[in-house]
Scaffold this motif. Structure first.
Motif, PDB file in Angstrom:
ATOM      1  N   SER A 181       0.843  -1.190   0.000  1.00 48.08           N
ATOM      2  CA  SER A 181       0.000   0.000   0.000  1.00 48.08           C
ATOM      3  C   SER A 181       0.882   1.245   0.000  1.00 48.08           C
ATOM      4  N   LEU A 182       0.706   2.090  -0.998  1.00 49.19           N
ATOM      5  CA  LEU A 182       1.540   3.284  -1.126  1.00 49.19           C
ATOM      6  C   LEU A 182       1.299   4.272   0.011  1.00 49.19           C
ATOM      7  N   LEU A 183       0.045   4.420   0.431  1.00 51.94           N
ATOM      8  CA  LEU A 183      -0.269   5.380   1.494  1.00 51.94           C
ATOM      9  C   LEU A 183       0.313   4.929   2.830  1.00 51.94           C
ATOM     10  N   ILE A 184       0.191   3.632   3.135  1.00 55.24           N
ATOM     11  CA  ILE A 184       0.751   3.130   4.394  1.00 55.24           C
ATOM     12  C   ILE A 184       2.271   3.236   4.378  1.00 55.24           C
ATOM     13  N   ARG A 185       2.870   2.929   3.249  1.00 55.88           N
ATOM     14  CA  ARG A 185       4.326   3.041   3.138  1.00 55.88           C
ATOM     15  C   ARG A 185       4.775   4.483   3.279  1.00 55.88           C
ATOM     16  N   LEU A 186       4.017   5.416   2.716  1.00 61.70           N
ATOM     17  CA  LEU A 186       4.337   6.835   2.876  1.00 61.70           C
ATOM     18  C   LEU A 186       4.199   7.268   4.329  1.00 61.70           C
ATOM     19  N   GLY A 187       3.156   6.773   5.015  1.00 59.42           N
ATOM     20  CA  GLY A 187       2.993   7.105   6.430  1.00 59.42           C
ATOM     21  C   GLY A 187       4.135   6.576   7.278  1.00 59.42           C
ATOM     22  N   LEU A 188       4.565   5.333   7.031  1.00 50.09           N
ATOM     23  CA  LEU A 188       5.716   4.790   7.754  1.00 50.09           C
ATOM     24  C   LEU A 188       6.990   5.542   7.411  1.00 50.09           C
ATOM     25  N   PHE A 189       7.097   5.999   6.168  1.00 51.54           N
ATOM     26  CA  PHE A 189       8.258   6.807   5.780  1.00 51.54           C
ATOM     27  C   PHE A 189       8.301   8.113   6.564  1.00 51.54           C
ATOM     28  N   LEU A 190       7.161   8.755   6.732  1.00 49.33           N
ATOM     29  CA  LEU A 190       7.120  10.002   7.512  1.00 49.33           C
ATOM     30  C   LEU A 190       7.441   9.754   8.981  1.00 49.33           C
TER      31      LEU A 190
END
Length: 396
Positions: free
Chosen positions: A47-56
């Motif tokens: 999931s791109l959104l979850i991966r972006l959230g973990l990245f932040l």
């Protein structure tokens, strides 16, 4: 050379292929669950959104570590101390990344991406401070920093199989080559960059066909190939040719009339023919990456036509764009109108429409020979009981 377990990495790619087969309808969910239970891959985040959230979240954690280490650099108050702290922070980020890979089996999970990005940024910052502290000239300072980014991102792309690092390596390598062309004020700088793109393209096509024996580096090599296509178009684009010709040339010795009358037609043909070739090639080989690159470059070509010439007014461009959008909409509706699968205007035959339920009941009744039940009224009269209510009366 990569940091991941070879067995787990192979099983991760097998799971990705199984997921693609499930989405394509070749295997069902039960078969995919069975395959998933037998293969132990790396922990990835699709999931791109979850991966972006973990990245932040990872960036916030890295920022807190960097803020703590910066207190020592502020107390020293020197450029070399800032460089030393930057190298220490880069070492902490890469050590944490290696621990995540070894202990947690993270691969494209989000947190590992944050530590990888922070480590690269800190290392390049420390490199810049060190070169500045030893008194390197400004022209060499910028070039050394760009070259350091190229070397570091290339190493990270190979070891951690990171696509963004491969893209950053391509950009930094292009800047390191183009930097001297700009400083030397070469008029043929766009042509040299086109030659560099061609060499990059054929070199990695050779690597893809003859040197890659596993699927680990396939996406990285394909990313570099796509980048070379984009670089080749941008180097020969009419805007780049116009900018370099007028900015680096001597107007007293260059005949701009010849450039406007003869060579400009060749540049305009290149600007529009190359995107059309990309789109045609994508349709022929069924490559989605070629298609997106062709569409993007074609739109950029029209943007150059609007910005560099007075071919049409803004009102005409808006009118033609609306007509093109309307025509594409009608074409899509005509293509989807009679399709039986996927996106279609046809009625779903598997829904719970009462019409189909009634039709099913009629078909079952006809095949079984059933007759509808008839309610017969009894000849005996019940009721009575006077004015007080129901019940059997005495007359019964």
């Amino acid at each position: 050379m990569f940091a991941y377990s070879k067995t787990r990495l192979e099983q991760t790619f097998l799971l990705e292929e199984a997921r693609n087969l499930k989405e394509g309808g070749f295997i069902n969910s039960d078969q995919f669950i069975l395959i998933d239970g037998q293969l132990a891959g790396l922990k990835t985040q699709n999931s791109l959104l979850i991966r972006l959230g973990l990245f932040l979240v990872g960036l916030i954690l890295c920022a807190s570590i960097c803020g703590f280490l910066s207190l020592f650099a502020i107390s020293m108050n020197s450029a070399s101390s800032f460089g030393f702290v930057a190298f220490v922070f880069a070492g902490v980020c890469f050590a944490a990344l290696e621990w995540m890979i070894r202990a947690k089996n993270y691969y494209g999970y989000g947190l590992d991406d944050a530590f990888l990005f922070s480590g690269q940024l800190a290392f390049v910052t420390g490199l810049f401070f060190v070169f500045d502290a030893i008194g390197v000239r400004e022209i060499w300072l910028i070039w050394y920093s760009i070259l350091g980014i190229a070397v570091l991102t290339t190493f990270c792309a190979i070891r951690y199989l990171n696509i963004l690092s491969a893209l950053a390596a391509c950009i930094s390598l292009t800047l390191s080559v183009g930097y001297w062309l700009v400083e030397a004020k070469w008029v043929i700088a766009p042509l040299v960059m086109m030659l560099f793109a061609v060499l990059l393209l054929f070199g990695f096509i050779y690597i893809k066909k003859h040197r890659i024996k596993t699927l680990y580096y396939f996406k990285l090599v394909q990313t570099v190939i796509y980048y070379s296509y984009i670089l080749f178009y941008l180097s020969g684009n009419i805007w780049a040719i116009n900018y370099f010709s007028y900015y680096f040339s001597n107007s007293d010795s260059i005949d701009f009339g010849l450039l406007d009358n003869v060579l400009s037609y060749c540049y305009w043909l290149f600007t529009f023919i190359v995107p059309l070739i990309y789109i045609y090639r994508s349709i022929k080989v069924r490559d989605k990456g070629w298609l997106w690159i062709g569409i993007a470059t074609l739109f950029y070509s029209f943007y150059n036509l609007i910005g560099l010439t007075n071919f049409l007014s803004t009102a005409w461009w808006l009118t033609l764009s609306g007509a093109l959008l309307f025509g594409c909409t009608l074409w899509i509706i005509a293509k989807l109108k009679h399709r039986q699968t996927g996106l279609t205007f046809e009625v779903d035959q598997l829904n719970d429409d009462p019409t189909f339920i009634n039709a099913e009941a009629l078909i079952v009744t006809a095949h079984l020979g059933l007759k509808p039940e008839v309610n017969q009224e009894s000849s005996s009269n019940f009721g009575g009981g006077g004015f007080s209510g129901g019940g059997a009366g005495g007359s019964f």
